[in-house]
Scaffold this motif. Structure first.
Motif, PDB file in Angstrom:
ATOM      1  N   CYS A  11       0.855  -1.192   0.000  1.00 44.85           N
ATOM      2  CA  CYS A  11       0.000   0.000   0.000  1.00 44.85           C
ATOM      3  C   CYS A  11       0.892   1.244   0.000  1.00 44.85           C
ATOM      4  CB  CYS A  11      -0.903  -0.003   1.231  1.00 44.85           C
ATOM      5  SG  CYS A  11      -1.864   1.524   1.415  1.00 44.85           S
ATOM      6  N   PRO A  12       0.636   2.195  -0.910  1.00 40.74           N
ATOM      7  CA  PRO A  12       1.453   3.408  -0.950  1.00 40.74           C
ATOM      8  C   PRO A  12       1.225   4.337   0.241  1.00 40.74           C
ATOM      9  CG  PRO A  12      -0.299   3.532  -2.583  1.00 40.74           C
ATOM     10  CD  PRO A  12      -0.359   2.160  -1.978  1.00 40.74           C
ATOM     11  N   THR A  17       1.548  -5.027   3.127  1.00 43.21           N
ATOM     12  CA  THR A  17       1.427  -5.878   1.956  1.00 43.21           C
ATOM     13  C   THR A  17       0.019  -6.455   1.930  1.00 43.21           C
ATOM     14  OG1 THR A  17       3.769  -6.444   2.038  1.00 43.21           O
ATOM     15  CG2 THR A  17       2.330  -7.927   0.801  1.00 43.21           C
ATOM     16  N   ILE A  18      -0.658  -6.249   0.809  1.00 43.43           N
ATOM     17  CA  ILE A  18      -2.007  -6.782   0.650  1.00 43.43           C
ATOM     18  C   ILE A  18      -2.059  -7.613  -0.626  1.00 43.43           C
ATOM     19  CG2 ILE A  18      -3.150  -4.956   1.953  1.00 43.43           C
ATOM     20  CD1 ILE A  18      -3.904  -3.635  -0.681  1.00 43.43           C
ATOM     21  N   ASP A  34      -9.814   0.391  -2.605  1.00 45.12           N
ATOM     22  CA  ASP A  34      -9.405   0.789  -1.260  1.00 45.12           C
ATOM     23  C   ASP A  34      -8.465  -0.244  -0.649  1.00 45.12           C
ATOM     24  OD1 ASP A  34     -10.916   3.089  -1.375  1.00 45.12           O
ATOM     25  OD2 ASP A  34     -12.618   2.236  -0.295  1.00 45.12           O
ATOM     26  N   CYS A  35      -7.481   0.237   0.114  1.00 48.47           N
ATOM     27  CA  CYS A  35      -6.568  -0.642   0.843  1.00 48.47           C
ATOM     28  C   CYS A  35      -7.375  -1.457   1.853  1.00 48.47           C
ATOM     29  CB  CYS A  35      -5.497   0.175   1.565  1.00 48.47           C
ATOM     30  SG  CYS A  35      -4.433  -0.804   2.644  1.00 48.47           S
ATOM     31  N   GLN A  36      -7.083  -2.734   1.960  1.00 50.53           N
ATOM     32  CA  GLN A  36      -7.786  -3.618   2.882  1.00 50.53           C
ATOM     33  C   GLN A  36      -7.410  -3.346   4.335  1.00 50.53           C
ATOM     34  OE1 GLN A  36      -6.332  -7.254   1.279  1.00 50.53           O
ATOM     35  NE2 GLN A  36      -7.377  -6.961  -0.666  1.00 50.53           N
ATOM     36  N   VAL A  37      -6.319  -2.596   4.555  1.00 52.14           N
ATOM     37  CA  VAL A  37      -5.848  -2.317   5.912  1.00 52.14           C
ATOM     38  C   VAL A  37      -6.245  -0.906   6.353  1.00 52.14           C
ATOM     39  CG1 VAL A  37      -3.819  -2.160   7.414  1.00 52.14           C
ATOM     40  CG2 VAL A  37      -3.931  -3.937   5.647  1.00 52.14           C
ATOM     41  N   CYS A  38      -5.835   0.103   5.581  1.00 55.52           N
ATOM     42  CA  CYS A  38      -6.077   1.492   6.010  1.00 55.52           C
ATOM     43  C   CYS A  38      -7.266   2.154   5.302  1.00 55.52           C
ATOM     44  CB  CYS A  38      -4.814   2.328   5.816  1.00 55.52           C
ATOM     45  SG  CYS A  38      -4.384   2.679   4.090  1.00 55.52           S
ATOM     46  N   CYS A  39      -7.865   1.470   4.341  1.00 49.29           N
ATOM     47  CA  CYS A  39      -9.068   1.928   3.629  1.00 49.29           C
ATOM     48  C   CYS A  39      -8.859   3.153   2.740  1.00 49.29           C
ATOM     49  CB  CYS A  39     -10.222   2.183   4.597  1.00 49.29           C
ATOM     50  SG  CYS A  39     -10.703   0.718   5.505  1.00 49.29           S
ATOM     51  N   ARG A  40      -7.614   3.539   2.485  1.00 43.95           N
ATOM     52  CA  ARG A  40      -7.375   4.685   1.605  1.00 43.95           C
ATOM     53  C   ARG A  40      -7.392   4.228   0.158  1.00 43.95           C
ATOM     54  NH1 ARG A  40      -3.094   8.685   3.864  1.00 43.95           N
ATOM     55  NH2 ARG A  40      -4.067   9.951   2.275  1.00 43.95           N
TER      56      ARG A  40
END
Length: 69
Positions: A11-12, A17-18, A34-40
Motif C-alpha cells: 500500500c502506498p 502488503t495486501i 481501497d486498501c484492505q488495511v487502512c481503507c485509503r
C-alpha cells in the motif's frame, strides 16, 4: 472466462502488503481500490510484462500519473 492472477502489493499509504486479484481484461486500465488495511484509495494500473505475465503499478492520490494510449 478470464483467469484472475493473484498479486501482492505494498500500500502506498500504510506500507502493508495486501493481496489483490488482477484480471487480464483490465490491462492498460486505471482503476481505484481501497486498501484492505487502512481503507485509503489506491490507484491501480494493470499491464502485461514482456513475458506475458500480468503486473500492476500502484499509486497514492498524491502521485501524479499520466497515462495515454
Amino acid at each position: 472466462m478470464n483467469q484472475l492472477t493473484p498479486k501482492s502489493i505494498g500500500c502506498p499509504y500504510c506500507g502493508e502488503t495486501i493481496k489483490v486479484l488482477l484480471d487480464a481484461s483490465d490491462v492498460a486500465e486505471q482503476y481505484i481500490e481501497d486498501c484492505q488495511v487502512c481503507c485509503r484509495p489506491i490507484n491501480f494500473l494493470v499491464y502485461e510484462t514482456m513475458d506475458g505475465e500480468l503486473d500492476v503499478n500502484v499509486y497514492s492520490e498524491d502521485d501524479v500519473l499520466i497515462f495515454t494510449r
